[in-house]
Design an enzyme around this catalytic site. Structure first.
Site, mmCIF file in Angstrom:
data_model
loop_
_atom_site.group_PDB
_atom_site.id
_atom_site.type_symbol
_atom_site.label_atom_id
_atom_site.label_comp_id
_atom_site.label_asym_id
_atom_site.label_seq_id
_atom_site.Cartn_x
_atom_site.Cartn_y
_atom_site.Cartn_z
ATOM 1 N N ASN A 188 168.070 91.888 44.715
ATOM 2 C CA ASN A 188 167.949 93.037 45.606
ATOM 3 C C ASN A 188 168.170 92.559 47.051
ATOM 4 O O ASN A 188 167.453 91.683 47.535
ATOM 5 C CB ASN A 188 166.548 93.647 45.439
ATOM 6 C CG ASN A 188 166.335 94.848 46.339
ATOM 7 O OD1 ASN A 188 166.656 94.812 47.509
ATOM 8 N ND2 ASN A 188 165.792 95.908 45.793
ATOM 9 N N HIS A 205 166.596 93.646 52.049
ATOM 10 C CA HIS A 205 166.012 93.079 53.265
ATOM 11 C C HIS A 205 166.995 92.266 54.099
ATOM 12 O O HIS A 205 166.700 91.898 55.230
ATOM 13 C CB HIS A 205 164.720 92.332 52.937
ATOM 14 C CG HIS A 205 163.695 93.304 52.420
ATOM 15 N ND1 HIS A 205 163.313 94.411 53.148
ATOM 16 C CD2 HIS A 205 163.062 93.402 51.229
ATOM 17 C CE1 HIS A 205 162.452 95.122 52.432
ATOM 18 N NE2 HIS A 205 162.289 94.533 51.269
ATOM 19 N N HIS A 239 168.680 99.602 47.359
ATOM 20 C CA HIS A 239 167.936 100.872 47.366
ATOM 21 C C HIS A 239 168.411 101.714 48.546
ATOM 22 O O HIS A 239 168.173 101.356 49.705
ATOM 23 C CB HIS A 239 166.439 100.537 47.495
ATOM 24 C CG HIS A 239 165.533 101.721 47.398
ATOM 25 N ND1 HIS A 239 164.165 101.596 47.344
ATOM 26 C CD2 HIS A 239 165.770 103.053 47.348
ATOM 27 C CE1 HIS A 239 163.603 102.787 47.252
ATOM 28 N NE2 HIS A 239 164.563 103.692 47.279
ATOM 29 N N ARG A 284 167.509 104.417 50.513
ATOM 30 C CA ARG A 284 166.329 105.263 50.743
ATOM 31 C C ARG A 284 166.726 106.513 51.497
ATOM 32 O O ARG A 284 167.710 106.519 52.243
ATOM 33 C CB ARG A 284 165.271 104.495 51.544
ATOM 34 C CG ARG A 284 164.656 103.332 50.794
ATOM 35 C CD ARG A 284 163.520 102.731 51.595
ATOM 36 N NE ARG A 284 162.307 103.508 51.455
ATOM 37 C CZ ARG A 284 161.277 103.191 50.672
ATOM 38 N NH1 ARG A 284 161.294 102.075 49.973
ATOM 39 N NH2 ARG A 284 160.227 103.961 50.593
ATOM 40 N N ARG A 328 166.455 103.280 55.865
ATOM 41 C CA ARG A 328 165.848 102.267 56.753
ATOM 42 C C ARG A 328 166.474 100.892 56.588
ATOM 43 O O ARG A 328 166.413 100.080 57.486
ATOM 44 C CB ARG A 328 164.334 102.197 56.545
ATOM 45 C CG ARG A 328 163.913 101.571 55.241
ATOM 46 C CD ARG A 328 162.416 101.355 55.208
ATOM 47 N NE ARG A 328 161.678 102.593 55.039
ATOM 48 C CZ ARG A 328 160.518 102.674 54.381
ATOM 49 N NH1 ARG A 328 159.974 101.598 53.867
ATOM 50 N NH2 ARG A 328 159.890 103.812 54.240
ATOM 51 N N HIS A 329 167.037 100.613 55.412
ATOM 52 C CA HIS A 329 167.744 99.324 55.297
ATOM 53 C C HIS A 329 169.185 99.553 54.830
ATOM 54 O O HIS A 329 170.099 99.544 55.629
ATOM 55 C CB HIS A 329 166.965 98.283 54.467
ATOM 56 C CG HIS A 329 166.182 98.790 53.300
ATOM 57 N ND1 HIS A 329 166.759 99.503 52.285
ATOM 58 C CD2 HIS A 329 164.872 98.653 52.978
ATOM 59 C CE1 HIS A 329 165.830 99.773 51.388
ATOM 60 N NE2 HIS A 329 164.667 99.299 51.779
ATOM 61 N N GLU A 352 169.098 101.667 43.410
ATOM 62 C CA GLU A 352 167.744 102.226 43.365
ATOM 63 C C GLU A 352 167.747 103.488 44.206
ATOM 64 O O GLU A 352 168.312 103.511 45.310
ATOM 65 C CB GLU A 352 166.744 101.242 43.961
ATOM 66 C CG GLU A 352 166.343 100.150 43.031
ATOM 67 C CD GLU A 352 165.291 99.260 43.681
ATOM 68 O OE1 GLU A 352 164.599 99.703 44.611
ATOM 69 O OE2 GLU A 352 165.205 98.109 43.258
ATOM 70 N N THR A 360 158.118 100.201 47.536
ATOM 71 C CA THR A 360 157.849 101.144 46.456
ATOM 72 C C THR A 360 156.479 100.868 45.848
ATOM 73 O O THR A 360 156.283 99.871 45.157
ATOM 74 C CB THR A 360 158.957 101.031 45.379
ATOM 75 O OG1 THR A 360 160.213 101.030 46.044
ATOM 76 C CG2 THR A 360 158.892 102.186 44.414
ATOM 77 N N GLU A 390 162.190 100.110 33.902
ATOM 78 C CA GLU A 390 161.867 98.885 34.642
ATOM 79 C C GLU A 390 160.369 98.910 34.889
ATOM 80 O O GLU A 390 159.846 99.825 35.530
ATOM 81 C CB GLU A 390 162.644 98.832 35.959
ATOM 82 C CG GLU A 390 162.320 97.548 36.732
ATOM 83 C CD GLU A 390 163.250 97.286 37.906
ATOM 84 O OE1 GLU A 390 164.454 97.618 37.817
ATOM 85 O OE2 GLU A 390 162.759 96.736 38.909
ATOM 86 N N HIS A 402 159.307 93.615 41.003
ATOM 87 C CA HIS A 402 158.493 93.896 42.178
ATOM 88 C C HIS A 402 157.468 92.791 42.413
ATOM 89 O O HIS A 402 156.644 92.519 41.561
ATOM 90 C CB HIS A 402 157.759 95.244 42.109
ATOM 91 C CG HIS A 402 157.406 95.750 43.485
ATOM 92 N ND1 HIS A 402 158.233 96.580 44.202
ATOM 93 C CD2 HIS A 402 156.372 95.475 44.284
ATOM 94 C CE1 HIS A 402 157.696 96.822 45.377
ATOM 95 N NE2 HIS A 402 156.568 96.156 45.456
ATOM 96 N N GLY A 403 157.598 92.169 43.562
ATOM 97 C CA GLY A 403 156.638 91.151 43.976
ATOM 98 C C GLY A 403 156.783 89.829 43.237
ATOM 99 O O GLY A 403 155.883 88.992 43.298
HETATM 100 N N1 PXP Z 1 162.626 96.859 41.346
HETATM 101 C C1 PXP Z 1 162.429 98.023 41.992
HETATM 102 C C2 PXP Z 1 162.622 99.293 41.250
HETATM 103 C C3 PXP Z 1 162.074 98.050 43.364
HETATM 104 O O1 PXP Z 1 161.883 99.219 43.999
HETATM 105 C C4 PXP Z 1 161.972 96.824 44.048
HETATM 106 C C5 PXP Z 1 161.664 96.828 45.523
HETATM 107 O O2 PXP Z 1 162.713 97.393 46.213
HETATM 108 C C6 PXP Z 1 162.221 95.637 43.341
HETATM 109 C C7 PXP Z 1 162.503 95.679 41.987
HETATM 110 C C8 PXP Z 1 162.169 94.303 44.008
HETATM 111 O O3 PXP Z 1 160.899 94.052 44.495
HETATM 112 P P1 PXP Z 1 160.687 92.813 45.479
HETATM 113 O O4 PXP Z 1 161.491 93.117 46.708
HETATM 114 O O5 PXP Z 1 159.219 92.815 45.716
HETATM 115 O O6 PXP Z 1 161.192 91.609 44.769
#
Ligand code: PXP
Length: 238
Positions: A9, A12, A45, A47, A51-52, A72, A103, A153, A188-189
């Site tokens: 992803n 950022h 993503h 949004r 924002r990004h 996303e 998210t 997911e 995520h995370g």
């Molecule tokens: N999967 C989904 C659906 C997300 O919304 C995100 C965050 O944008 C991620 C994965 C990746 O999460 P992270 O940036 O914390 O690795």
């Protein structure tokens, strides 16, 4: 065990670019680097507040990169229309609130079956593989099947925060995807420290990872770029 895919992803990278308002760093260049380093696909993503990632980023990612693009998006009419026009390989439907930093929590599929089913159908009709970003909750998994999504997911945020019992919840949810005939992704995370137990789950076919990779790249790359700057400064003095 079957191999597991990595979707990188790059949101950022766009966050950093937008902080200065110019073109650097370019998310497309980051996508190319990630793919060259072994990523299987790129996730971005778009949004509602842009924002990004921006519309033009999505267009360039789709047209200039051959690897699968996972868009996303919130399940809004606007985003469904953009996705149907862009036709990314996959669309991951996520909940979205303007005030959130990232998210938070999964999509409440069970609570909005009537709204989601036609939107999932529209995306599928455009040839897009639809996934739903949900908490590892049996109710949400059942609902994902009802709305016709082929992929879920699993939100690993609570696990990444170290909350007790979360790995067991992920394990149970992943096992349930097989019984429901759903393909299982997770994300995520995730970090170097916590990715192992999730990557071990045999049903998980893909991980989507962003923030940690972009942040960690600063530490992997900072000494190199500082050295290079010193060389150029010294060269200018001679
Ligand atoms: N999967 C989904 C659906 C997300 O919304 C995100 C965050 O944008 C991620 C994965 C990746 O999460 P992270 O940036 O914390 O690795």
């Amino acid at each position: 065990m079957r191999p597991i895919r990595l979707g990188v992803n790059i949101d950022h990278v766009a966050t950093l670019r937008n902080a200065r308002g110019g073109a650097h760093p370019d998310p497309l260049a980051a996508a190319r680097l990630a793919l060259a380093a072994g990523a299987d696909g790129i996730t971005a993503h778009l949004r509602e507040d842009r924002r990004h990632i921006r519309d033009e980023d999505m267009r360039r990612l789709k047209t200039e990169i051959a690897a699968p693009l996972n868009m996303e998006m919130a399940a809004t009419e606007e985003m469904v229309a953009i996705a149907c026009m862009l036709r990314p390989h996959a669309a991951c439907l996520v909940p979205e609130r303007r005030e959130e930093v990232t998210t938070e929590g999964g999509l409440d599929v069970a609570g909005q079956v009537e709204v989601l089913a036609p939107r999932v159908a529209a995306l599928k009709a455009a040839g897009i593989r639809v996934s739903l970003f949900i908490d590892p909750d049996p109710r949400q998994l059942q609902a994902a099947r009802v709305v016709g999504a082929p992929v879920v997911e699993l939100h690993t945020g609570a696990y990444a925060e170290g909350r007790p019992g979360e790995l067991a919840r992920l394990q149970a949810a992943a096992a349930m995807t097989a019984a429901l005939g759903l393909e299982c992704h997770a994300g995520h995370g995730l970090t170097f420290e916590n990715v192992g137990p999730v990557a071990t789950l045999p049903q998980v076919m893909e991980l989507n990872i962003g923030h940690f990779l972009v942040a960690e790249a600063i530490f992997s790359g900072l000494s190199h770029v500082v050295r290079e700057m010193r060389v150029r400064m010294a060269a200018a003095r001679t």
